[in-house]
Design a protein around this motif. Structure first.
Motif, short mmCIF file in Angstrom:
data_model
loop_
_atom_site.label_atom_id
_atom_site.label_comp_id
_atom_site.label_asym_id
_atom_site.label_seq_id
_atom_site.Cartn_x
_atom_site.Cartn_y
_atom_site.Cartn_z
N ALA A 5 0.81 -1.22 0.00
CA ALA A 5 0.00 0.00 0.00
C ALA A 5 0.84 1.27 0.00
O ALA A 5 0.51 2.24 -0.68
CB ALA A 5 -0.93 -0.01 1.21
N VAL A 6 1.95 1.27 0.76
CA VAL A 6 2.70 2.52 0.93
C VAL A 6 3.81 2.70 -0.09
O VAL A 6 4.28 3.81 -0.32
CB VAL A 6 3.29 2.62 2.35
N ILE A 7 4.29 1.62 -0.72
CA ILE A 7 5.40 1.74 -1.64
C ILE A 7 4.90 1.83 -3.08
O ILE A 7 4.58 0.81 -3.70
CB ILE A 7 6.38 0.55 -1.49
N LYS A 8 4.79 3.03 -3.56
CA LYS A 8 4.36 3.27 -4.93
C LYS A 8 5.32 4.28 -5.55
O LYS A 8 5.17 5.49 -5.38
CB LYS A 8 2.92 3.80 -4.98
N LEU A 9 6.32 3.79 -6.23
CA LEU A 9 7.35 4.67 -6.78
C LEU A 9 6.90 5.26 -8.11
O LEU A 9 6.16 4.62 -8.87
CB LEU A 9 8.64 3.88 -7.01
N PRO A 10 7.34 6.48 -8.40
CA PRO A 10 7.06 7.07 -9.71
C PRO A 10 7.70 6.21 -10.80
O PRO A 10 8.66 5.50 -10.57
CB PRO A 10 7.73 8.45 -9.61
N PRO A 33 1.51 2.22 15.12
CA PRO A 33 0.45 1.25 14.81
C PRO A 33 -0.63 1.31 15.88
O PRO A 33 -0.44 1.95 16.92
CB PRO A 33 1.19 -0.09 14.86
N PRO A 34 -1.77 0.65 15.67
CA PRO A 34 -2.79 0.61 16.71
C PRO A 34 -2.29 -0.18 17.91
O PRO A 34 -1.29 -0.91 17.81
CB PRO A 34 -3.97 -0.09 16.02
N GLY A 35 -2.97 -0.04 19.02
CA GLY A 35 -2.56 -0.73 20.24
C GLY A 35 -2.93 -2.19 20.22
O GLY A 35 -3.67 -2.66 21.09
N LEU A 50 -3.59 10.46 17.91
CA LEU A 50 -3.17 11.83 18.22
C LEU A 50 -1.75 12.06 17.73
O LEU A 50 -1.45 13.08 17.07
CB LEU A 50 -3.26 12.07 19.72
N PHE A 51 -0.86 11.13 18.05
CA PHE A 51 0.53 11.26 17.63
C PHE A 51 0.65 11.27 16.11
O PHE A 51 1.38 12.07 15.53
CB PHE A 51 1.35 10.10 18.20
N ASN A 52 -0.07 10.37 15.43
CA ASN A 52 0.03 10.26 13.98
C ASN A 52 -0.43 11.52 13.27
O ASN A 52 0.16 11.94 12.27
CB ASN A 52 -0.79 9.06 13.49
N ASN A 53 -1.49 12.14 13.77
CA ASN A 53 -1.96 13.40 13.18
C ASN A 53 -0.89 14.48 13.29
O ASN A 53 -0.63 15.23 12.34
CB ASN A 53 -3.24 13.86 13.87
N LYS A 54 -0.26 14.55 14.45
CA LYS A 54 0.79 15.56 14.66
C LYS A 54 2.03 15.25 13.81
O LYS A 54 2.67 16.15 13.27
CB LYS A 54 1.17 15.62 16.13
N ASP A 101 1.44 5.82 6.98
CA ASP A 101 0.38 5.42 7.91
C ASP A 101 0.37 3.91 8.09
O ASP A 101 0.10 3.16 7.15
CB ASP A 101 -0.97 5.90 7.37
N ILE A 102 0.66 3.45 9.29
CA ILE A 102 0.57 2.01 9.59
C ILE A 102 -0.48 1.78 10.68
O ILE A 102 -0.44 0.75 11.38
CB ILE A 102 1.93 1.43 10.02
#
Length: 365
Positions: A17-22, A140-142, A168-172, A193-194
């Motif tokens: 999901a996160v690795i999408k290279l040009p 990650p989630p708890g 909260l941390f991820n938003n910041k 985002d994980i």
């Protein structure tokens, strides 16, 4: 409901999901910093109690041995390097077998138990050292195994408070990455985002082909020996627990399981763990015989008990937990005499079981 999911499989979905290279873009090396989520073995080579050089860590790794990775197989840093087509495993920098070629394609500096504070100055230092493509993973989630074990209660649920803190941390963190990018336009700081995907996998495993991976209360990540035995004999693939409320009449005819995790031959073993002793299990067996007769009749019940296989698998908890961990038995017995005691208990149990079956068989004839 908590689902037992393979940490590696979840991360394969994240990596995709996160690795999408040009297009026409390549990455020659992966360099990782962090904690136990991505540590590929650095803690093995430093003086710390935070190590995972013992089973069951590494059971799904090559050779089935612990490698210092905080996982039963590959960790996310390995999966990212693999997804990018660089190499299958990202070596720990402190690994004494590190080769020159490893330095060319990236290494791992992560250390289990570490954290990052202050974040911004660390990222700027990386920039000053020449880094230009920096991916920063959120929390990650708890729902990590250790978190669920310590704070998740009997059902080992994800911890809501940890989830709230992570969000909260991820938003910041995401906002901070945007701010840094504006200050250093020739670099690319990417927030990864994980949180959302793992949480969705846990709540909706069917979407990710995790069907049937619901926790089944077996003390294993798959079938246990009693299942394999029943399957090998061609009876059925799974041997259900006798206390399972979904038990069907048909299950009585083909066998059930009275075993209780953490029990043993020694009555003290089950008392300490508050589980079913062999005496308790034998009482359930008597109850089973009564129910079997109602379902199948005296003659059929007699045949099932006469021709059926009874398996008794226990004793390891007596040695490991009762004798070596608690002080009670060491005062009374040395190792030879304690093993004699266990044999005595085993003999008594087998003889009592035999009497129960003998009575039931004779009544059916």
């Amino acid at each position: 409901m908590w689902y037992r999911l393979s940490f590696c499989k979840v991360w394969y979905h994240i990596a995709e999901a996160v690795i999408k290279l040009p297009q026409n873009s390549t990455i020659p090396a992966v360099i990782v910093f962090g904690d136990s989520v991505v540590d590929t073995g650095n803690n093995n080579y430093i003086e710390t109690i935070v190590k995972v050089n013992y089973p069951p860590y590494g059971k799904d790794f090559m050779g089935g041995k612990p490698t210092g990775r905080f996982s039963d197989g590959k960790v996310p840093s390995d999966l990212i390097a693999e997804e990018l087509g660089i190499k299958g495993l990202l070596a720990a920098y402190f690994d004494p077998t590190l080769q020159d070629e490893d330095l060319l394609t990236g290494v791992n500096f992560a250390s289990g138990g570490a954290g990052y504070d202050p974040l911004t100055s660390d990222l700027v230092d990386l920039y000053k050292l020449g880094a230009r493509r920096i991916g920063v993973f959120g929390l990650p989630p708890g729902c990590l195994p250790s978190q669920r074990t310590l704070k998740g209660g009997a059902e080992r649920k994800c911890i809501d408070l940890y989830n709230q803190v992570s969000e909260l941390f991820n938003n910041k963190l995401s906002d901070e990455m945007d701010s840094i990018n504006k200050r250093y336009p020739i670099a690319r700081m990417t927030y990864m985002d994980i949180y959302k995907l793992p949480l969705d996998v846990i709540h909706n495993p069917q979407k990710y082909e995790f069907r049937g991976w619901k926790a089944d209360r077996r003390f294993s990540d798959g079938k246990v020996p009693s299942d394999l035995l029943a399957e090998e004999l061609g009876i059925k693939p799974l041997l259900p627990a006798y206390l399972d409320p979904s038990l069907q009449d048909q299950d009585f005819l083909t066998g059930v399981n009275f075993a209780s995790g953490a029990s043993g031959y020694d009555p003290l073993t089950s008392d300490v763990a508050s589980v079913l002793s062999l005496t308790d299990q034998l009482k359930l067996f008597k109850e089973y015989i009564t129910k079997l007769k109602k379902i199948a009749g005296e003659e059929k019940s007699s045949e099932i008990l006469r021709e059926g296989l009874i398996a008794l698998v226990t004793g390891s908890n007596d040695i490991t937990n009762t004798y070596f961990i608690t002080p009670f038995r060491k005062i009374q017995y040395n190792v030879p005499s304690y093993t004699d005691l266990l044999v005595s208990y085993a003999s008594s149990f087998v003889q009592e079981s035999r009497l129960q079956m003998k009575d039931a068989v004779e009544q059916g004839q």
